[in-house]
Design a protein around this motif. Structure first.
Motif, PDB file in Angstrom:
ATOM      1  N   THR A   1       0.834  -1.188   0.000  1.00 28.47           N
ATOM      2  CA  THR A   1       0.000   0.000   0.000  1.00 28.47           C
ATOM      3  C   THR A   1       0.875   1.247   0.000  1.00 28.47           C
ATOM      4  O   THR A   1       2.079   1.177   0.287  1.00 28.47           O
ATOM      5  CB  THR A   1      -0.929  -0.006   1.228  1.00 28.47           C
TER       6      THR A   1
ATOM      7  N   GLY B   1      -7.681   5.071  -8.128  1.00 25.45           N
ATOM      8  CA  GLY B   1      -8.494   5.905  -7.263  1.00 25.45           C
ATOM      9  C   GLY B   1      -9.886   5.327  -7.109  1.00 25.45           C
ATOM     10  O   GLY B   1     -10.411   4.680  -8.023  1.00 25.45           O
ATOM     11  N   THR B   2     -10.483   5.542  -5.939  1.00 22.20           N
ATOM     12  CA  THR B   2     -11.866   5.180  -5.677  1.00 22.20           C
ATOM     13  C   THR B   2     -12.515   6.339  -4.943  1.00 22.20           C
ATOM     14  O   THR B   2     -11.920   6.900  -4.023  1.00 22.20           O
ATOM     15  CB  THR B   2     -11.972   3.899  -4.832  1.00 22.20           C
TER      16      THR B   2
ATOM     17  N   MET C   1     -10.133   8.139  -2.166  1.00 18.96           N
ATOM     18  CA  MET C   1      -8.997   7.343  -1.707  1.00 18.96           C
ATOM     19  C   MET C   1      -8.199   6.836  -2.902  1.00 18.96           C
ATOM     20  O   MET C   1      -8.778   6.502  -3.944  1.00 18.96           O
ATOM     21  CB  MET C   1      -9.475   6.152  -0.870  1.00 18.96           C
ATOM     22  N   GLU C   2      -6.892   6.756  -2.733  1.00 22.51           N
ATOM     23  CA  GLU C   2      -6.013   6.237  -3.780  1.00 22.51           C
ATOM     24  C   GLU C   2      -5.095   5.167  -3.199  1.00 22.51           C
ATOM     25  O   GLU C   2      -4.791   5.158  -2.010  1.00 22.51           O
ATOM     26  CB  GLU C   2      -5.166   7.358  -4.384  1.00 22.51           C
ATOM     27  N   ASP C   3      -4.638   4.259  -4.062  1.00 24.27           N
ATOM     28  CA  ASP C   3      -3.656   3.258  -3.638  1.00 24.27           C
ATOM     29  C   ASP C   3      -3.113   2.549  -4.867  1.00 24.27           C
ATOM     30  O   ASP C   3      -3.658   2.683  -5.967  1.00 24.27           O
ATOM     31  CB  ASP C   3      -4.258   2.246  -2.661  1.00 24.27           C
TER      32      ASP C   3
ATOM     33  N   ARG D   1      -6.466  -1.264  -6.726  1.00 25.69           N
ATOM     34  CA  ARG D   1      -7.810  -0.712  -6.642  1.00 25.69           C
ATOM     35  C   ARG D   1      -8.587  -1.298  -5.473  1.00 25.69           C
ATOM     36  O   ARG D   1      -9.449  -0.635  -4.897  1.00 25.69           O
ATOM     37  CB  ARG D   1      -8.564  -0.950  -7.957  1.00 25.69           C
TER      38      ARG D   1
ATOM     39  N   ALA E   1      -7.913   0.694  -2.359  1.00 28.80           N
ATOM     40  CA  ALA E   1      -8.643   1.959  -2.361  1.00 28.80           C
ATOM     41  C   ALA E   1     -10.103   1.748  -1.976  1.00 28.80           C
ATOM     42  O   ALA E   1     -10.682   2.527  -1.209  1.00 28.80           O
ATOM     43  CB  ALA E   1      -8.536   2.623  -3.736  1.00 28.80           C
TER      44      ALA E   1
ATOM     45  N   LYS F   1     -10.372   1.062   1.757  1.00 29.50           N
ATOM     46  CA  LYS F   1     -10.268   2.291   2.557  1.00 29.50           C
ATOM     47  C   LYS F   1     -11.623   2.992   2.643  1.00 29.50           C
ATOM     48  O   LYS F   1     -12.008   3.498   3.705  1.00 29.50           O
ATOM     49  CB  LYS F   1      -9.233   3.238   1.947  1.00 29.50           C
TER      50      LYS F   1
ATOM     51  N   THR G   1     -14.658   4.071  -9.479  1.00 33.06           N
ATOM     52  CA  THR G   1     -13.322   3.486  -9.433  1.00 33.06           C
ATOM     53  C   THR G   1     -12.653   3.627 -10.791  1.00 33.06           C
ATOM     54  O   THR G   1     -13.316   3.679 -11.822  1.00 33.06           O
ATOM     55  CB  THR G   1     -13.380   1.996  -9.031  1.00 33.06           C
TER      56      THR G   1
END
Length: 290
Positions: A56, A166-167, A179-181, A184, A187, A190, A209
């Motif tokens: 992450t 991103g989501t 939220m980003e990661d 997917r 995200a 989160k 998403t």
């Protein structure tokens, strides 16, 4: 339930270093500096049991751990979540509950998914999906276009460094939580963790998403109780089949004036004037896998 209208954009730059400046060369041999995404391990514990280590970017570890465990069904029968402890030095987060959980049974079965960085589902992917019927929430096309524009032009790690998903949790035409990661699924988890922590309602929300609309993405959305799932990217056949099964409105390839709806089209209200919608500039906004 709380129904918050506050716009929360992630990642939280105050807690961790999320990018690193790296110097290299370009195709001409000239020196070039590039901000690249940091990637670090986060080990999630449920009470005293180590569950998984996720790769992450490192922001919002508490939301990620709580959302992951919730979406894996590991908090069922666990009573209340009493405490979430994060140790930045050890890179671990411990979620504590007031009663024993069913995680041991879940850990006996692992399923490799189509998620980024080889996602994993513990237990039966379809468990708990039988009988799920999502609210028949209407979706206006004007909301879709407004959301796409707002999300694509919001400052983000993607626009700074790329190589990230991103989501966004949305209500009507308003982004609420971003939220980003690197994956997917991280995200999405989160977002799920935030919703659990804030006791946010789900039946009137939209989940956006940048990732593909695969079976496990649809399953996560269904377990979260969100009736609309939207993506810049494409679909898988099983994802569409499951969306139809649970009554999820599934929108993909949302770019500029274009989108495709492969499930739940009867819930769309076609109120946008396409003549007033601008095409997406080729060199701006997010890119998604077709």
């Amino acid at each position: 339930m709380n129904d918050l209208s506050e716009y929360i954009i992630a990642p939280d730059l105050s807690r961790v270093r999320l990018t690193r400046r790296v110097v290299g060369v370009d195709q001409t041999g000239s020196e070039v500096a590039q901000d690249v995404i940091e990637e670090r391990p986060l080990t999630i514990y449920l009470n005293s049991q180590e569950i998984v280590t996720a790769m992450t970017i490192g922001d919002y570890p508490e939301y990620l751990a709580l959302g992951f465990l919730r979406n894996q069904g590991m908090l069922e029968g666990a009573g209340a979540v009493t405490q979430i402890d994060y140790d930045a030095e050890l890179e671990i987060v411990v979620v504590r509950t007031s009663a024993p959980t069913n995680h041991e049974e879940k850990l006996k079965k692992k399923t490799r998914t189509s998620g980024c960085a080889v996602g994993t589902v513990f237990g039966d992917m379809m468990e708990g999906l039988d009988g799920v019927v999502l609210p028949k929430a209407q979706l206006r096309t004007s909301w879709l276009y407004a959301l796409a524009h707002k999300i694509n032009t919001t400052p983000s790690l993607y626009l700074n460094a790329g190589a990230i998903h991103g989501t966004v949790l949305c209500k009507e035409d308003q982004p609420l939580v971003y939220m980003e990661d690197v994956g997917r699924h991280n995200a999405v988890d989160k977002i799920a963790g935030w919703m659990v922590q804030e006791q946010a309602s789900a039946g009137d929300k939209i989940l956006y998403t940048t990732g593909r609309l695969t079976s496990e993405m649809v399953i996560k959305c269904a377990h979260m109780g969100i009736p609309v799932l939207v993506s810049r990217s494409g679909f898988t056949a099983w994802g569409v089949e499951l969306a139809e099964q649970v009554g999820l409105t599934l929108i993909g390839r949302l770019r500029g004036k274009r989108f495709q709806c492969l499930a739940g089209a009867d819930r769309i209200i076609w109120d946008a004037d396409l003549a007033q919608i601008k095409d997406e500039p080729k060199k701006s906004g997010r890119k998604g896998a077709a």
